[in-house]
Each structure stands twice: as C-alpha cells, then as structure tokens.
Design a protein around this motif. Sequence first.
Motif, PDB file in Angstrom:
ATOM      1  N   LYS A  89       0.823  -1.206   0.000  1.00  0.00           N
ATOM      2  CA  LYS A  89       0.000   0.000   0.000  1.00  0.00           C
ATOM      3  C   LYS A  89       0.865   1.266   0.000  1.00  0.00           C
ATOM      4  O   LYS A  89       0.687   2.148  -0.836  1.00  0.00           O
ATOM      5  N   ALA A  90       1.814   1.348   0.919  1.00  0.00           N
ATOM      6  CA  ALA A  90       2.611   2.573   1.041  1.00  0.00           C
ATOM      7  C   ALA A  90       3.593   2.751  -0.117  1.00  0.00           C
ATOM      8  O   ALA A  90       3.805   3.873  -0.581  1.00  0.00           O
ATOM      9  N   TYR A  91       4.193   1.676  -0.600  1.00  0.00           N
ATOM     10  CA  TYR A  91       5.196   1.803  -1.663  1.00  0.00           C
ATOM     11  C   TYR A  91       4.601   2.398  -2.946  1.00  0.00           C
ATOM     12  O   TYR A  91       5.121   3.396  -3.458  1.00  0.00           O
ATOM     13  N   PRO A  92       3.510   1.843  -3.475  1.00  0.00           N
ATOM     14  CA  PRO A  92       2.960   2.481  -4.681  1.00  0.00           C
ATOM     15  C   PRO A  92       2.458   3.898  -4.403  1.00  0.00           C
ATOM     16  O   PRO A  92       2.543   4.779  -5.277  1.00  0.00           O
ATOM     17  N   GLY A  93       1.963   4.143  -3.193  1.00  0.00           N
ATOM     18  CA  GLY A  93       1.509   5.492  -2.841  1.00  0.00           C
ATOM     19  C   GLY A  93       2.645   6.490  -2.840  1.00  0.00           C
ATOM     20  O   GLY A  93       2.520   7.603  -3.358  1.00  0.00           O
ATOM     21  N   GLU A  94       3.775   6.107  -2.245  1.00  0.00           N
ATOM     22  CA  GLU A  94       4.938   7.001  -2.204  1.00  0.00           C
ATOM     23  C   GLU A  94       5.541   7.186  -3.594  1.00  0.00           C
ATOM     24  O   GLU A  94       6.017   8.265  -3.933  1.00  0.00           O
ATOM     25  N   GLN A  95       5.521   6.132  -4.408  1.00  0.00           N
ATOM     26  CA  GLN A  95       6.008   6.274  -5.785  1.00  0.00           C
ATOM     27  C   GLN A  95       5.155   7.268  -6.562  1.00  0.00           C
ATOM     28  O   GLN A  95       5.685   8.099  -7.303  1.00  0.00           O
ATOM     29  N   ALA A  96       3.843   7.208  -6.385  1.00  0.00           N
ATOM     30  CA  ALA A  96       2.944   8.120  -7.086  1.00  0.00           C
ATOM     31  C   ALA A  96       3.187   9.567  -6.648  1.00  0.00           C
ATOM     32  O   ALA A  96       3.219  10.480  -7.487  1.00  0.00           O
ATOM     33  N   ILE A  97       3.373   9.782  -5.363  1.00  0.00           N
ATOM     34  CA  ILE A  97       3.672  11.128  -4.856  1.00  0.00           C
ATOM     35  C   ILE A  97       4.984  11.622  -5.453  1.00  0.00           C
ATOM     36  O   ILE A  97       5.095  12.774  -5.892  1.00  0.00           O
ATOM     37  N   THR A  98       5.976  10.757  -5.483  1.00  0.00           N
ATOM     38  CA  THR A  98       7.288  11.138  -6.013  1.00  0.00           C
ATOM     39  C   THR A  98       7.192  11.513  -7.492  1.00  0.00           C
ATOM     40  O   THR A  98       7.849  12.458  -7.936  1.00  0.00           O
ATOM     41  N   GLU A  99       6.374  10.813  -8.254  1.00  0.00           N
ATOM     42  CA  GLU A  99       6.196  11.158  -9.671  1.00  0.00           C
ATOM     43  C   GLU A  99       5.558  12.541  -9.821  1.00  0.00           C
ATOM     44  O   GLU A  99       5.943  13.320 -10.692  1.00  0.00           O
ATOM     45  N   VAL A 100       4.600  12.849  -8.970  1.00  0.00           N
ATOM     46  CA  VAL A 100       3.976  14.182  -9.000  1.00  0.00           C
ATOM     47  C   VAL A 100       5.032  15.246  -8.703  1.00  0.00           C
ATOM     48  O   VAL A 100       5.088  16.286  -9.374  1.00  0.00           O
ATOM     49  N   ILE A 101       5.848  14.991  -7.713  1.00  0.00           N
ATOM     50  CA  ILE A 101       6.909  15.930  -7.345  1.00  0.00           C
ATOM     51  C   ILE A 101       7.855  16.147  -8.524  1.00  0.00           C
ATOM     52  O   ILE A 101       8.205  17.282  -8.856  1.00  0.00           O
ATOM     53  N   ARG A 102       8.234  15.067  -9.179  1.00  0.00           N
ATOM     54  CA  ARG A 102       9.108  15.173 -10.366  1.00  0.00           C
ATOM     55  C   ARG A 102       8.422  15.947 -11.490  1.00  0.00           C
ATOM     56  O   ARG A 102       9.045  16.771 -12.160  1.00  0.00           O
ATOM     57  N   ASP A 103       7.151  15.657 -11.694  1.00  0.00           N
ATOM     58  CA  ASP A 103       6.401  16.340 -12.750  1.00  0.00           C
ATOM     59  C   ASP A 103       6.319  17.840 -12.509  1.00  0.00           C
ATOM     60  O   ASP A 103       6.146  18.617 -13.452  1.00  0.00           O
ATOM     61  N   GLN A 104       6.440  18.253 -11.256  1.00  0.00           N
ATOM     62  CA  GLN A 104       6.431  19.673 -10.903  1.00  0.00           C
ATOM     63  C   GLN A 104       7.805  20.305 -11.107  1.00  0.00           C
ATOM     64  O   GLN A 104       7.981  21.496 -10.867  1.00  0.00           O
ATOM     65  N   GLY A 105       8.780  19.509 -11.529  1.00  0.00           N
ATOM     66  CA  GLY A 105      10.111  20.030 -11.817  1.00  0.00           C
ATOM     67  C   GLY A 105      11.112  19.906 -10.682  1.00  0.00           C
ATOM     68  O   GLY A 105      12.233  20.403 -10.789  1.00  0.00           O
ATOM     69  N   THR A 106      10.740  19.253  -9.614  1.00  0.00           N
ATOM     70  CA  THR A 106      11.642  19.087  -8.473  1.00  0.00           C
ATOM     71  C   THR A 106      12.537  17.874  -8.696  1.00  0.00           C
ATOM     72  O   THR A 106      12.060  16.812  -9.092  1.00  0.00           O
ATOM     73  N   GLN A 107      13.817  18.035  -8.417  1.00  0.00           N
ATOM     74  CA  GLN A 107      14.743  16.910  -8.528  1.00  0.00           C
ATOM     75  C   GLN A 107      14.559  15.971  -7.342  1.00  0.00           C
ATOM     76  O   GLN A 107      14.422  16.420  -6.199  1.00  0.00           O
ATOM     77  N   VAL A 108      14.578  14.683  -7.640  1.00  0.00           N
ATOM     78  CA  VAL A 108      14.404  13.647  -6.626  1.00  0.00           C
ATOM     79  C   VAL A 108      15.519  12.626  -6.806  1.00  0.00           C
ATOM     80  O   VAL A 108      15.735  12.125  -7.906  1.00  0.00           O
ATOM     81  N   PRO A 135      16.321  18.235  -3.177  1.00  0.00           N
ATOM     82  CA  PRO A 135      15.449  18.560  -2.049  1.00  0.00           C
ATOM     83  C   PRO A 135      14.589  17.383  -1.590  1.00  0.00           C
ATOM     84  O   PRO A 135      14.078  17.381  -0.481  1.00  0.00           O
ATOM     85  N   VAL A 136      14.449  16.387  -2.462  1.00  0.00           N
ATOM     86  CA  VAL A 136      13.642  15.215  -2.113  1.00  0.00           C
ATOM     87  C   VAL A 136      14.483  13.965  -2.328  1.00  0.00           C
ATOM     88  O   VAL A 136      15.108  13.790  -3.381  1.00  0.00           O
ATOM     89  N   ASN A 137      14.498  13.119  -1.313  1.00  0.00           N
ATOM     90  CA  ASN A 137      15.203  11.841  -1.360  1.00  0.00           C
ATOM     91  C   ASN A 137      14.184  10.731  -1.144  1.00  0.00           C
ATOM     92  O   ASN A 137      13.428  10.763  -0.172  1.00  0.00           O
ATOM     93  N   PHE A 138      14.182   9.766  -2.051  1.00  0.00           N
ATOM     94  CA  PHE A 138      13.256   8.636  -1.961  1.00  0.00           C
ATOM     95  C   PHE A 138      14.071   7.348  -1.939  1.00  0.00           C
ATOM     96  O   PHE A 138      14.734   7.006  -2.921  1.00  0.00           O
TER      97      PHE A 138
END
Length: 178
Positions: A89-108, A135-138
């Motif tokens: 549950k949490a892994y796909p959820g965190e991956q989806a959030i991370t993709e949104v963050i990347r799509d906003q132009g933030t480096q991860v 700024p974001v580490n996954f």
Amino acid sequence: MIDDNYEPSTLFEATANLVRSVTQEYSIDPDRLYTTGQSMGAMMSLGLNIRYPDLFAAAFIVAGQWPETQAAPLAQRKLWILVSADDTKAYPGEQAITEVIRDQGTQVSTALWDGRSTDAEFAADVRSMKAQRTPVNFAAFETGTVVPSGSTTSVHMATWQVAYTIPGIRDWIMRQSR
C-alpha cells in the motif's frame, strides 16, 4: 488525526496550531521545525506539509501515503521518504507522490537499500543520496529485507524499526531550514 480516506479530524488543525503556539511561546527557530511519522503519522506529516507549506523546514516520511492528486505542493518541500518495496500500500503510494513531485520540476534522488545493512553501509547509502543535493530523497528497502526471519511483524510496521535507526537521515533533516 487522519482516516483512511485522508479526511483530517479536528486534531489535525489542533496539531498545526500547537506547533505554532509552542514556537511563539518558547525560543524555537520557526525556520527549523521538522516533522516525521510512520504510517498514519506519515500521512499526518504529508497532510500538514500540503495544507501548511510554510510550517516545516523538512519532513521524514516513513511508510506513508497521500492521494497523488493532492501532492503537488510537496514539490516545494524538503523530504526524505523511506518505504519498503514490498509494502503493497505505502510503496505504490509514495512512488505516485514522487512522480507528481518530479512532474512539478523538483529533482528527486532515488535508491534501493538493503534493510539488513550495517550502520556503515547505511551511512554510505545516505552519503550517496546527500551527494546528489536534491530537495527530495526517496529510498526503498529491497523486498524481503526489513522483516526479521521468523517474525510475524508486517513489512509496513517493520519499516520504521529500521528507518529510525539510520542517523544520517536525521542529520540531513536537522540541517534543513526554510
């Protein structure tokens, strides 16, 4: 604080108000406030960072999730996200959030870690991610590496038992400011 439908209770607002009140009443640097949580606590931290983007300097999110449709404000936050790859549950959820963050132009920066690593190995893993200066580490623990052999603990619950022993992450969080 938050239910499984991501609806905050009145305690959600009370928590934000408490943080503000304590910061004003005591000698606390408002530019160096941090949040962390595992599971529902991670949901709370994510929700607070979305609703109050100027409240915390950084967050350590462990095995949490939030609807990715609401995650765009997280692109402006400093986050360290840690979850187990076999947390269904949490892994796909965190991956989806991370993709949104990347799509906003933030480096991860991303990494796959062995949850059975030694302190020295974790220190090297953290240094490697910090060297990317994002700024974001996954980071995700490899499947099957956080639940001790013979344990009945769930992967979701076992993640925090490893995550919060990695001092390099705490050090990174505590060096952040708004």
